[in-house]
Scaffold this motif. Structure first.
Motif, PDB file in Angstrom:
ATOM      1  N   LEU A 159     -76.618  44.727  75.857  1.00  0.00           N
ATOM      2  CA  LEU A 159     -77.616  45.117  76.997  1.00  0.00           C
ATOM      3  C   LEU A 159     -78.529  46.478  76.841  1.00  0.00           C
ATOM      4  O   LEU A 159     -79.570  46.529  77.133  1.00  0.00           O
ATOM      5  N   GLY A 160     -78.021  47.276  75.989  1.00  0.00           N
ATOM      6  CA  GLY A 160     -78.740  48.540  75.484  1.00  0.00           C
ATOM      7  C   GLY A 160     -80.154  48.013  74.776  1.00  0.00           C
ATOM      8  O   GLY A 160     -80.884  48.769  75.128  1.00  0.00           O
ATOM      9  N   LEU A 161     -80.056  47.240  73.891  1.00  0.00           N
ATOM     10  CA  LEU A 161     -81.061  46.534  73.265  1.00  0.00           C
ATOM     11  C   LEU A 161     -81.872  45.783  73.922  1.00  0.00           C
ATOM     12  O   LEU A 161     -83.150  46.091  73.946  1.00  0.00           O
ATOM     13  N   LEU A 162     -81.440  44.880  74.853  1.00  0.00           N
ATOM     14  CA  LEU A 162     -82.262  44.217  75.656  1.00  0.00           C
ATOM     15  C   LEU A 162     -82.980  44.879  76.617  1.00  0.00           C
ATOM     16  O   LEU A 162     -84.404  44.679  76.924  1.00  0.00           O
ATOM     17  N   ILE A 163     -82.515  46.021  77.501  1.00  0.00           N
ATOM     18  CA  ILE A 163     -83.303  46.733  78.361  1.00  0.00           C
ATOM     19  C   ILE A 163     -83.968  47.544  77.856  1.00  0.00           C
ATOM     20  O   ILE A 163     -85.547  47.516  78.206  1.00  0.00           O
ATOM     21  N   SER A 164     -83.908  48.249  76.690  1.00  0.00           N
ATOM     22  CA  SER A 164     -84.986  49.172  76.151  1.00  0.00           C
ATOM     23  C   SER A 164     -85.875  48.666  75.336  1.00  0.00           C
ATOM     24  O   SER A 164     -87.045  49.229  75.113  1.00  0.00           O
ATOM     25  N   GLY A 165     -85.686  47.289  74.939  1.00  0.00           N
ATOM     26  CA  GLY A 165     -86.777  46.424  74.519  1.00  0.00           C
ATOM     27  C   GLY A 165     -87.935  46.260  75.198  1.00  0.00           C
ATOM     28  O   GLY A 165     -89.019  45.997  74.697  1.00  0.00           O
ATOM     29  N   GLY A 166     -87.801  46.402  76.446  1.00  0.00           N
ATOM     30  CA  GLY A 166     -89.050  46.078  77.327  1.00  0.00           C
ATOM     31  C   GLY A 166     -89.816  47.520  77.458  1.00  0.00           C
ATOM     32  O   GLY A 166     -91.017  47.318  78.056  1.00  0.00           O
ATOM     33  N   MET A 167     -89.473  48.435  76.955  1.00  0.00           N
ATOM     34  CA  MET A 167     -90.014  49.977  77.344  1.00  0.00           C
ATOM     35  C   MET A 167     -91.301  50.072  76.729  1.00  0.00           C
ATOM     36  O   MET A 167     -92.415  50.957  77.316  1.00  0.00           O
ATOM     37  N   LEU A 168     -91.480  49.564  75.475  1.00  0.00           N
ATOM     38  CA  LEU A 168     -92.828  49.799  74.681  1.00  0.00           C
ATOM     39  C   LEU A 168     -93.200  48.481  74.133  1.00  0.00           C
ATOM     40  O   LEU A 168     -92.159  47.414  73.852  1.00  0.00           O
ATOM     41  N   ILE A 169     -94.461  48.318  73.685  1.00  0.00           N
ATOM     42  CA  ILE A 169     -94.849  46.828  72.993  1.00  0.00           C
ATOM     43  C   ILE A 169     -94.133  46.281  71.842  1.00  0.00           C
ATOM     44  O   ILE A 169     -93.779  45.336  71.781  1.00  0.00           O
ATOM     45  N   PRO A 170     -93.788  47.384  70.960  1.00  0.00           N
ATOM     46  CA  PRO A 170     -93.072  46.919  69.558  1.00  0.00           C
ATOM     47  C   PRO A 170     -91.517  46.511  69.760  1.00  0.00           C
ATOM     48  O   PRO A 170     -91.152  45.691  68.955  1.00  0.00           O
ATOM     49  N   GLY A 171     -91.273  46.724  71.225  1.00  0.00           N
ATOM     50  CA  GLY A 171     -89.742  46.385  71.420  1.00  0.00           C
ATOM     51  C   GLY A 171     -89.323  44.939  71.445  1.00  0.00           C
ATOM     52  O   GLY A 171     -88.131  44.628  71.209  1.00  0.00           O
ATOM     53  N   ASN A 172     -90.200  44.082  71.746  1.00  0.00           N
ATOM     54  CA  ASN A 172     -89.730  42.840  71.939  1.00  0.00           C
ATOM     55  C   ASN A 172     -91.028  41.570  71.809  1.00  0.00           C
ATOM     56  O   ASN A 172     -92.265  42.173  71.865  1.00  0.00           O
ATOM     57  N   ILE A 173     -90.743  40.446  71.073  1.00  0.00           N
ATOM     58  CA  ILE A 173     -91.693  39.681  70.918  1.00  0.00           C
ATOM     59  C   ILE A 173     -92.532  39.182  72.162  1.00  0.00           C
ATOM     60  O   ILE A 173     -94.032  39.131  72.162  1.00  0.00           O
ATOM     61  N   PRO A 174     -92.156  39.202  73.418  1.00  0.00           N
ATOM     62  CA  PRO A 174     -93.070  38.840  74.505  1.00  0.00           C
ATOM     63  C   PRO A 174     -93.984  39.935  74.665  1.00  0.00           C
ATOM     64  O   PRO A 174     -94.911  39.808  75.121  1.00  0.00           O
ATOM     65  N   ILE A 177     -95.383  41.992  72.461  1.00  0.00           N
ATOM     66  CA  ILE A 177     -96.441  42.026  71.581  1.00  0.00           C
ATOM     67  C   ILE A 177     -97.386  40.908  71.770  1.00  0.00           C
ATOM     68  O   ILE A 177     -98.573  41.070  71.894  1.00  0.00           O
ATOM     69  N   ILE A 178     -96.923  39.607  72.339  1.00  0.00           N
ATOM     70  CA  ILE A 178     -97.641  38.520  72.633  1.00  0.00           C
ATOM     71  C   ILE A 178     -98.587  38.902  73.983  1.00  0.00           C
ATOM     72  O   ILE A 178     -99.806  38.608  73.675  1.00  0.00           O
ATOM     73  N   ALA A 179     -97.805  39.295  74.825  1.00  0.00           N
ATOM     74  CA  ALA A 179     -98.528  39.404  76.098  1.00  0.00           C
ATOM     75  C   ALA A 179     -99.654  40.548  76.084  1.00  0.00           C
ATOM     76  O   ALA A 179    -100.737  40.343  76.806  1.00  0.00           O
TER      77      ALA A 179
END
Length: 336
Positions: free
Chosen positions: A284-299, A301-303
């Motif tokens: 949950l720590g990884l998933l939530i904070s992954g949305g905070m900045l562009i490099p944090g998650n594949i979606p 980066i794409i969007a």
């Protein structure tokens, strides 16, 4: 240990500081994964076979979903136009975020992000609303995709490392993730300003070529393969320094996934020796904070790439939303 620490530092910082690495992340992680497995002495025939097999499911899902999106793009755009006229704009925004968040666990986070881009390109939104809509939807997609091993690389790697079944993550974090996806949808109702005019309802998004779809699927295969090597290669380091950390410390440490792909961190942190509560806090720590900045998650980066959203624009809205969500989840996990 020294060799693994050096590899870890390279993995954590080079993608964020060196453009060439950032643009060739899949190849870089594949090389680093092999290096980690060799340095730790974990490289063997079993691991090689595992690394070859693990990415197959998510790669096939990405390929099929990519082809369907290409073939059905015109129909999707017509459906978006129809739904946006039938429903009130705010309800349409909320449903989009909720449906894409939950559907991403099946259609994959990558395809959910592409559908999101199609939707946003059709809607006549001002710049501020477009950014807010995108960020909130990517938070939802990043969380929802983790409910199955085909949703995103993080879930694929986690299920593989723990040798669990298809529904393991749904049972582990579904109670927290599903309400969060709905809440992000409700946030969209109030934080995204609708434009009542329908004159601008048209899409300028060019359909992807078959070559682009195949290349993306190949990159995902290489990406997950590299993470499999990386995760098993770092097991000695994780067992030595991470396993014993307090649950609350682990949760906040994982805010680093705001600047680093959360699948990479999951590959290095998750271990079968962890108990269920620790795994839940880590994920949950990884998933939530992954949305905070562009490099944090594949979606993200794409969007951001397809909608030309800058890092500063994303961070201005994404960081406060992420911090508030982190605090709320912290209270849910550790206080009640």
């Amino acid at each position: 240990m020294v060799g693994l620490i050096i590899i870890l530092i390279l993995v954590l910082f080079l993608p964020f500081t060196v453009k060439k690495v950032e643009h060739n992340l899949e190849v870089f992680l594949f090389i680093m994964g092999i290096a980690a497995a060799l340095v730790s002495g974990m490289m063997n025939r079993h691991l090689i076979e595992k690394a070859l097999v693990d990415p197959i499911t998510i790669t096939i899902a990405v390929l099929i979903a990519g082809l369907l999106t290409k073939w059905l793009q015109n129909q999707l755009e017509k459906l978006i136009l129809s739904m946006s006229r039938i429903l009130s704009p705010r309800i349409f925004f909320a449903l989009t975020v909720i449906i894409l968040g939950l559907a991403s666990s099946i259609i994959t986070a990558i395809i959910a992000a592409i559908v999101l881009v199609i939707i946003i390109n059709v809607l006549p939104l001002d710049r501020k609303s477009k950014i807010r809509f995108t960020v909130l939807a990517c938070f939802s997609i990043g969380l929802g995709a983790a409910l199955t091993p085909i949703g995103e690389p993080l879930s694929t790697i986690t299920v593989s490392k723990l040798n669990e079944d298809f529904f393991y993550l749904l049972k582990l974090i579904g109670v927290e993730v599903i309400p969060a996806v709905v809440i992000f949808g409700l946030f969209t109702m109030f934080l995204v300003k609708p434009n009542e005019s329908t004159n601008g309802l048209k899409s300028e998004l060019k359909a992807e070529s078959y070559k682009e779809i195949l290349i993306r699927a190949a990159k995902i295969y290489l990406f997950v393969m590299g993470l499999t090597f990386l995760g098993h290669g770092f097991e000695p380091l994780i067992n030595e320094y991470v396993i014993g950390l307090h649950l609350m410390v682990l949760y906040w440490i994982n805010m680093i996934s705001a600047v680093l792909d959360n699948a990479t961190l999951a590959a290095t942190e998750i271990s079968p020796t962890m108990d269920q509560e620790t795994i839940r806090a880590v994920l949950l720590g990884l998933l939530i904070s992954g949305g905070m900045l562009i490099p944090g998650n594949i979606p993200n980066i794409i969007a951001a790439g397809k909608l030309n959203i800058t890092s500063k624009e994303w961070a201005r809205f994404g960081v406060p939303v992420g911090l508030i969500t982190m605090v709320v989840f912290f209270i849910v996990l550790f206080v009640f």
